[in-house]
Write a protein that holds these residues in place. Structure first.
Motif, PDB file in Angstrom:
ATOM      1  N   GLU A  22      31.153  72.659  54.765  1.00  0.00           N
ATOM      2  CA  GLU A  22      30.260  73.561  54.917  1.00  0.00           C
ATOM      3  C   GLU A  22      29.191  73.536  56.769  1.00  0.00           C
ATOM      4  O   GLU A  22      29.394  73.799  57.668  1.00  0.00           O
ATOM      5  CB  GLU A  22      29.247  74.106  54.336  1.00  0.00           C
ATOM      6  N   ASP A  23      29.078  72.369  56.805  1.00  0.00           N
ATOM      7  CA  ASP A  23      28.469  71.325  58.204  1.00  0.00           C
ATOM      8  C   ASP A  23      29.577  71.112  59.061  1.00  0.00           C
ATOM      9  O   ASP A  23      29.588  71.476  60.228  1.00  0.00           O
ATOM     10  CB  ASP A  23      27.394  70.487  57.631  1.00  0.00           C
ATOM     11  N   TYR A  24      30.539  71.385  58.985  1.00  0.00           N
ATOM     12  CA  TYR A  24      31.845  70.949  59.620  1.00  0.00           C
ATOM     13  C   TYR A  24      32.185  72.321  59.924  1.00  0.00           C
ATOM     14  O   TYR A  24      32.633  72.672  61.564  1.00  0.00           O
ATOM     15  CB  TYR A  24      33.088  70.256  58.680  1.00  0.00           C
ATOM     16  N   SER A  30      36.762  81.768  57.603  1.00  0.00           N
ATOM     17  CA  SER A  30      37.417  80.153  58.369  1.00  0.00           C
ATOM     18  C   SER A  30      37.283  79.531  57.518  1.00  0.00           C
ATOM     19  O   SER A  30      39.461  79.041  57.714  1.00  0.00           O
ATOM     20  CB  SER A  30      36.891  79.945  59.834  1.00  0.00           C
ATOM     21  N   ARG A  31      36.661  78.689  56.597  1.00  0.00           N
ATOM     22  CA  ARG A  31      37.343  78.026  55.437  1.00  0.00           C
ATOM     23  C   ARG A  31      38.752  77.954  54.877  1.00  0.00           C
ATOM     24  O   ARG A  31      39.658  77.408  54.744  1.00  0.00           O
ATOM     25  CB  ARG A  31      36.037  77.137  54.681  1.00  0.00           C
ATOM     26  N   SER A  62      35.811  64.554  58.625  1.00  0.00           N
ATOM     27  CA  SER A  62      35.282  63.669  57.835  1.00  0.00           C
ATOM     28  C   SER A  62      35.759  63.582  57.060  1.00  0.00           C
ATOM     29  O   SER A  62      37.739  64.021  56.120  1.00  0.00           O
ATOM     30  CB  SER A  62      34.022  64.590  57.120  1.00  0.00           C
ATOM     31  N   GLU A  63      35.576  62.267  56.034  1.00  0.00           N
ATOM     32  CA  GLU A  63      36.173  61.619  54.936  1.00  0.00           C
ATOM     33  C   GLU A  63      36.244  62.661  53.623  1.00  0.00           C
ATOM     34  O   GLU A  63      38.249  62.795  53.297  1.00  0.00           O
ATOM     35  CB  GLU A  63      35.594  60.540  53.879  1.00  0.00           C
TER      36      GLU A  63
END
Length: 155
Positions: A22-24, A30-31, A62-63
């Motif tokens: 969520e922070d990305y 959109s997600r 991110s990972e």
């Protein structure tokens, strides 16, 4: 065929976080659109294009997002071989084949006979493997190489 179950595609479980945080990307719509595009991608090139677009629009991956794409690449490769499910964890895992698998039975027999401490058959449609796979890199490498081996004799 109306009597056949709905095709859900190949499922890949590597037991690592594989998601778009969520922070990305705070917007849930959109997600969800990106998840759908990743799931619908039918080639490594299509997945690569989505990755490039995400980096352009939202920043470096991110990972957990990289893990999501790792699983998606393996899914694309496995679907071409008629594999229903791949599961890999720290001590091994399994591959479940569909009824329409492209993997030659002789390839499976050769694999199991060549390394019976690592590979075994569980029923008519499941290959189990027992090996030390402590992290994502080892799981990706092992499963990737196994897919190459299984697809080697494909027509």
């Amino acid at each position: 065929d109306i009597d056949s179950p709905l095709e859900t595609g190949t499922e890949v479980k590597l037991h690592v976080p594989a998601l778009i945080p969520e922070d990305y990307l705070p917007d849930i719509t959109s997600r969800l659109v990106l998840y759908k595009r990743i799931a619908a991608a039918d080639s490594q090139e299509a997945l690569r294009e989505i990755q490039v677009e995400m980096i352009d629009r939202f920043g470096l991956l991110s990972e957990p997002i990289k893990n999501l794409f790792t699983q998606a690449v393996l899914r694309v490769r496995a679907q071409r071989l008629g594999i229903a499910e791949i599961e890999a964890s720290h001590d091994g895992g399994s591959i479940v084949f569909t009824d329409q698998t492209q993997v030659e039975p002789l390839t499976l027999v050769t694999l199991v006979q060549g390394d019976p401490t690592t590979f075994s058959l569980a029923g008519s449609n499941k290959l189990r493997f027992s090996t030390d796979l402590p992290g994502l890199d080892q799981r990706r490498e092992f499963v990737g190489q196994l897919l190459v081996t299984l697809g080697r004799d494909r027509l």
